[in-house]
Design a protein around this motif. Structure first.
Motif, mmCIF file in Angstrom:
data_model
loop_
_atom_site.group_PDB
_atom_site.id
_atom_site.type_symbol
_atom_site.label_atom_id
_atom_site.label_comp_id
_atom_site.label_asym_id
_atom_site.label_seq_id
_atom_site.Cartn_x
_atom_site.Cartn_y
_atom_site.Cartn_z
ATOM 1 N N GLY A 158 0.919 -6.209 -17.937
ATOM 2 C CA GLY A 158 -0.214 -5.506 -17.361
ATOM 3 C C GLY A 158 -0.210 -4.073 -17.835
ATOM 4 O O GLY A 158 0.834 -3.558 -18.216
ATOM 5 N N PRO A 159 -1.388 -3.430 -17.825
ATOM 6 C CA PRO A 159 -1.460 -2.038 -18.264
ATOM 7 C C PRO A 159 -0.572 -1.143 -17.391
ATOM 8 O O PRO A 159 -0.158 -1.541 -16.307
ATOM 9 N N ASN A 160 -0.325 0.076 -17.869
ATOM 10 C CA ASN A 160 0.425 1.045 -17.082
ATOM 11 C C ASN A 160 -0.229 1.262 -15.731
ATOM 12 O O ASN A 160 -1.435 1.388 -15.630
ATOM 13 N N GLY A 161 0.578 1.280 -14.690
ATOM 14 C CA GLY A 161 0.042 1.533 -13.353
ATOM 15 C C GLY A 161 -0.572 0.319 -12.696
ATOM 16 O O GLY A 161 -1.221 0.430 -11.652
ATOM 17 N N SER A 162 -0.384 -0.862 -13.294
ATOM 18 C CA SER A 162 -1.008 -2.057 -12.718
ATOM 19 C C SER A 162 -0.204 -2.634 -11.553
ATOM 20 O O SER A 162 -0.667 -3.532 -10.862
ATOM 21 N N GLY A 163 1.013 -2.148 -11.340
ATOM 22 C CA GLY A 163 1.781 -2.589 -10.178
ATOM 23 C C GLY A 163 2.992 -3.452 -10.495
ATOM 24 O O GLY A 163 3.592 -4.039 -9.587
ATOM 25 N N LYS A 164 3.395 -3.519 -11.768
ATOM 26 C CA LYS A 164 4.524 -4.374 -12.152
ATOM 27 C C LYS A 164 5.829 -3.916 -11.494
ATOM 28 O O LYS A 164 6.539 -4.708 -10.880
ATOM 29 N N THR A 165 6.111 -2.618 -11.622
ATOM 30 C CA THR A 165 7.348 -2.100 -11.036
ATOM 31 C C THR A 165 7.308 -2.216 -9.512
ATOM 32 O O THR A 165 8.305 -2.569 -8.871
ATOM 33 N N THR A 166 6.154 -1.942 -8.938
ATOM 34 C CA THR A 166 6.015 -2.069 -7.486
ATOM 35 C C THR A 166 6.305 -3.499 -7.044
ATOM 36 O O THR A 166 6.987 -3.728 -6.040
ATOM 37 N N LEU A 167 5.818 -4.460 -7.817
ATOM 38 C CA LEU A 167 6.059 -5.868 -7.480
ATOM 39 C C LEU A 167 7.559 -6.182 -7.474
ATOM 40 O O LEU A 167 8.065 -6.802 -6.530
ATOM 41 N N PHE A 182 16.580 -1.237 -14.034
ATOM 42 C CA PHE A 182 15.580 -0.197 -13.791
ATOM 43 C C PHE A 182 14.886 0.222 -15.076
ATOM 44 O O PHE A 182 15.505 0.338 -16.127
ATOM 45 N N GLN A 183 13.586 0.470 -14.930
ATOM 46 C CA GLN A 183 12.783 0.925 -16.071
ATOM 47 C C GLN A 183 13.350 2.235 -16.621
ATOM 48 O O GLN A 183 13.536 2.382 -17.818
ATOM 49 N N ILE A 184 13.620 3.177 -15.702
ATOM 50 C CA ILE A 184 14.321 4.394 -16.084
ATOM 51 C C ILE A 184 15.771 4.163 -15.690
ATOM 52 O O ILE A 184 16.074 4.003 -14.515
ATOM 53 N N ARG A 195 0.840 -1.199 0.000
ATOM 54 C CA ARG A 195 0.000 0.000 0.000
ATOM 55 C C ARG A 195 0.870 1.242 0.000
ATOM 56 O O ARG A 195 1.932 1.277 0.609
ATOM 57 N N PHE A 196 0.414 2.276 -0.710
ATOM 58 C CA PHE A 196 1.010 3.615 -0.606
ATOM 59 C C PHE A 196 -0.040 4.491 0.035
ATOM 60 O O PHE A 196 -0.983 4.902 -0.628
ATOM 61 N N GLY A 197 0.088 4.777 1.313
ATOM 62 C CA GLY A 197 -0.975 5.499 2.013
ATOM 63 C C GLY A 197 -2.236 4.665 1.972
ATOM 64 O O GLY A 197 -2.229 3.497 2.339
ATOM 65 N N GLY A 198 -3.318 5.243 1.487
ATOM 66 C CA GLY A 198 -4.577 4.508 1.432
ATOM 67 C C GLY A 198 -4.738 3.719 0.140
ATOM 68 O O GLY A 198 -5.685 2.951 -0.028
ATOM 69 N N PHE A 199 -3.780 3.888 -0.777
ATOM 70 C CA PHE A 199 -3.904 3.274 -2.092
ATOM 71 C C PHE A 199 -3.222 1.906 -2.106
ATOM 72 O O PHE A 199 -2.058 1.778 -1.734
ATOM 73 N N THR A 200 -3.974 0.882 -2.516
ATOM 74 C CA THR A 200 -3.398 -0.462 -2.557
ATOM 75 C C THR A 200 -2.822 -0.722 -3.947
ATOM 76 O O THR A 200 -3.564 -0.873 -4.913
ATOM 77 N N ALA A 201 -1.496 -0.759 -4.028
ATOM 78 C CA ALA A 201 -0.840 -0.940 -5.328
ATOM 79 C C ALA A 201 -0.753 -2.413 -5.706
ATOM 80 O O ALA A 201 -0.755 -2.762 -6.886
ATOM 81 N N LEU A 202 -0.654 -3.272 -4.691
ATOM 82 C CA LEU A 202 -0.644 -4.716 -4.925
ATOM 83 C C LEU A 202 -1.568 -5.358 -3.898
ATOM 84 O O LEU A 202 -1.479 -5.051 -2.714
HETATM 85 N N1 LIG Z 1 6.416 5.304 -4.380
HETATM 86 C C1 LIG Z 1 5.112 5.400 -4.687
HETATM 87 N N2 LIG Z 1 4.295 6.171 -3.955
HETATM 88 C C2 LIG Z 1 2.986 6.254 -4.257
HETATM 89 N N3 LIG Z 1 2.402 5.597 -5.258
HETATM 90 C C3 LIG Z 1 3.153 4.808 -6.021
HETATM 91 C C4 LIG Z 1 4.553 4.663 -5.783
HETATM 92 N N4 LIG Z 1 5.061 3.804 -6.708
HETATM 93 C C5 LIG Z 1 4.025 3.433 -7.485
HETATM 94 N N5 LIG Z 1 2.881 4.033 -7.074
HETATM 95 C C6 LIG Z 1 1.567 3.824 -7.665
HETATM 96 O O1 LIG Z 1 1.327 2.452 -7.703
HETATM 97 C C7 LIG Z 1 0.683 2.099 -8.927
HETATM 98 C C8 LIG Z 1 1.486 1.023 -9.627
HETATM 99 O O2 LIG Z 1 2.652 1.642 -10.162
HETATM 100 P P1 LIG Z 1 3.778 0.812 -10.907
HETATM 101 O O3 LIG Z 1 4.132 -0.370 -10.082
HETATM 102 O O4 LIG Z 1 4.874 1.733 -11.252
HETATM 103 O O5 LIG Z 1 3.013 0.339 -12.218
HETATM 104 P P2 LIG Z 1 3.573 -0.303 -13.557
HETATM 105 O O6 LIG Z 1 5.040 -0.559 -13.395
HETATM 106 O O7 LIG Z 1 2.769 -1.555 -13.736
HETATM 107 O O8 LIG Z 1 3.296 0.670 -14.645
HETATM 108 C C9 LIG Z 1 0.509 3.368 -9.721
HETATM 109 O O9 LIG Z 1 -0.808 3.836 -9.515
HETATM 110 C C10 LIG Z 1 1.515 4.307 -9.110
HETATM 111 O O10 LIG Z 1 1.052 5.626 -9.191
#
Ligand SMILES: Nc1ncnc2c1ncn2[C@@H]1O[C@H](COP(=O)(O)OP(=O)(O)O)[C@@H](O)[C@H]1O
Ligand SMILES: [Mg+2]
Lengths: 241, 312
Positions: free
Chosen positions: A38-47, A86-88, A14-21
């Motif tokens: 997965g689409p952009n923002g689906s949580g791949k990088t977070t995973l 890294f993606q970037i 979770r990032f604050g109240g937002f559940t990324a995974l």
């Molecule tokens: N450090 C962070 N703080 C807050 N929100 C984040 C952070 N990293 C990613 N997010 C949010 O988590 C979601 C998943 O992001 P990300 O894993 O980068 O997606 P993907 O790689 O699949 O495009 C997005 O909505 C992004 O805005």
């Protein structure tokens, strides 16, 4: 069937109240070519941030070679053999291309096994990836594709067991994509397990033996590339983007 | 061919020897008095650069570390009249502990936020000293030098001690820079996340850098009470230390141990000359002008300029 190398079990972030995974599970077998899409923002990088240790998970477990690494520091995971790009691209800007490779060689590869000849190893990696002519340049002098190659070369220098490539091909031409794909195939033939994260379907479908699809932080499908393209849920996730 | 460490040791000994010779020359006392300040800045700039230059964490709190070394010495002089080597070691160790503390700050604070925190630390510490009567409080305290220095006058003796401390500081910095530690620090300075993912134990290296840097800054401050003979918070926590510690490496060049030495010698000497010829208020003015010029025209300092002229 080969043994499981990486197991992600009910991972939540979770990032604050937002559940990324949300309770994502997957397992990668040793020697496998594994796709994560997965689409952009689906949580791949977070995973992969959670798997590599850049982020701490809020729930669930991560096992590598049967060992629980959920709370292990990122540099320790690298030394175990989990290496990500890294993606970037995040090169060491004050160092030459050759020196960029020196860091993982010294801190990861040689911290694990016997110290080797860093110069010879770096030269060999640069030759494999086609950057040998750029060894003494600084990252700022590289082109976009060379920068991506440096990112991969540096990851290779850490001598990974599991290489996680985060969108190494975004923004590249199709010739360049083929170039990187061929390289990843070769690394896989050398026995390195590869997790490829891609937003573009074409490359990942050609490369992967098995694919997991994420959408809005949840795992929505798993299967062979052929099964994935026929999966209505996947189609919906991509079209609804 | 001699082994490299042996050669470095020889150069160090030669510098200390030269210092003793200069001390034995008995030229005008002012030369030693001013030379001490310049050498003190060699130690300060070198110490600062281990954290600021190698690791990229800009410390605005140099006065806190310097004054902590000085006040540790004052406390030990007051309580036990401990000999100078003990004062220097103790001053270094106490400041090293403070360094370890700010090392843990780097877990949460990076960039400008880290710098602001170190500045705040300096203010907090100064307030504490102001309220501690035993070491002189806000009014300050007279310190009586031990009678009979080992040789020469006490000032020439302190000058020689500072030569030795400079050699120690520079040797430590040079060793760090050329070792695996220096390479790891450079990696985390360039990109901390990437460094960690390439196997660099970033936290451990940062703690090492803050602790060693703190130690050497404390070492620079420990002989200060005997040098000035009157210690008060405003001089020990002087803003000059914060500005010079940053300006000298920036002007010399932050990526190599030579940079802070060049910067400290040039800027330190210029300031000492300005103090006698114009006024002591000119000090910071000079630093300000020179620093702005360098940041704009030669951001990699004198070392960077030399490298560019050589066409590398
Ligand atoms: N450090 C962070 N703080 C807050 N929100 C984040 C952070 N990293 C990613 N997010 C949010 O988590 C979601 C998943 O992001 P990300 O894993 O980068 O997606 P993907 O790689 O699949 O495009 C997005 O909505 C992004 O805005
Ligand atoms: Mg991503």
């Amino acid at each position: 069937m080969a043994g499981t190398l990486l197991e992600v079990d009910g991972l939540t972030k979770r990032f604050g109240g937002f559940t990324a995974l949300h309770r994502v599970s997957l397992s990668v077998r040793a020697g496998e070519r594994f796709g994560l899409i997965g689409p952009n923002g689906s949580g791949k990088t977070t995973l992969i941030n959670c798997v590599s240790g850049a982020l701490a998970a809020d729930g669930g477990r991560i096992l590598f070679e049967g060992r629980d690494i959920t709370t292990l520091a990122a540099h320790r995971r690298t030394r175990l053999g989990i290496v990500r790009s890294f993606q970037i691209p995040k090169p060491f800007t004050s160092m030459t291309v050759r020196e960029n490779l020196g860091i993982p060689l010294e801190y990861a590869a040689h911290a694990r096994s016997q110290a080797g000849d860093a110069d010879a190893e770096a030269a060999e990696i640069l030759r494999t990836i086609g950057l040998e002519a750029k060894a003494h340049l600084r990252p700022a002098e590289l082109t976009q594709i060379e920068m991506r190659k440096l990112e991969l070369a540096r990851a290779m220098a850490a001598r990974p067991t599991l290489l996680i490539s985060d969108e190494a091909m975004a923004g590249l031409s199709s010739v360049e994509v083929d170039d990187i794909l061929a390289l990843l195939f070769r690394l896989n033939e050398q026995g390195i397990t590869i997790v490829m994260i891609e937003h573009i379907m074409r490359a990942v479908m050609r490369f992967s033996e098995r694919v997991v699809v994420l959408d809005a932080g949840e795992r929505i499908a798993e299967g062979t590339p052929a099964e994935i393209v026929r999966n209505p849920a996947v189609e919906k996730a991509y079209l609804g983007e | 061919m001699m082994a490299r460490p042996a050669r470095a040791l020889l150069v160090g000994l030669a510098v200390v020897g030269a210092g003793i010779v200069v001390a034995a020359l008995r030229v005008n006392q002012y030369v030693y008095f001013a030379g001490y300040v310049v050498l003190q800045y060699v130690v300060i700039a070198t110490a600062w650069n281990i954290l600021g230059g190698y690791a990229g964490y800009v410390n605005f709190g140099t006065p806190a570390f310097f004054a902590l070394g000085a006040y540790t010495a004052v406390f030990l002089i007051q309580s036990t009249r401990a000999p100078l080597p003990v004062l220097i070691l103790a001053g270094g160790l106490v400041s090293a502990l403070l360094g370890l503390g700010i090392g843990y700050l780097t877990l949460r604070l990076r960039g400008v936020f880290f710098s602001i925190a170190t500045l705040a630390l300096s203010i907090v510490l100064q307030t504490m000293i102001i309220n501690w009567e035993y070491v002189g409080g806000s009014r300050g305290l007279s310190v009586i030098r031990p009678s009979g220095p080992p040789f020469g006058s006490y000032v020439t003796f302190l000058f020689t001690v500072m030569v030795l401390l400079s050699v120690v500081a520079v040797t430590v910095a040079r060793f760090i820079e050329r070792s695996w530690i220096g390479r790891g620090l450079a990696a985390l300075r360039d990109n901390e996340e990437a460094a960690e993912c390439m196997g660099v134990p970033t936290l451990r290296l940062k703690l090492f850098a803050t602790t060693v840097s703190g130690f050497l800054l404390g070492v620079a401050g420990a002989p200060f009470p005997y040098y000035v003979t009157f210690v008060e918070p405003n001089s020990a926590f002087n803003l000059d230390y914060a500005v010079n510690a940053l300006a000298m490496p920036m002007i010399g060049g932050t990526t190599s141990w030579v940079g802070p030495v060049i910067g400290a010698v040039l800027l330190g000497t210029a300031q000492q000359l300005a103090t006698v010829t114009i006024s002591s208020e000119m000090n910071l003015f000079i630093v300000g002008v020179v620093l702005v010029a360098f940041v704009v025209l030669a951001p990699e300092g004198i070392l960077g300029l030399v490298r560019r002229l050589r066409g590398r």
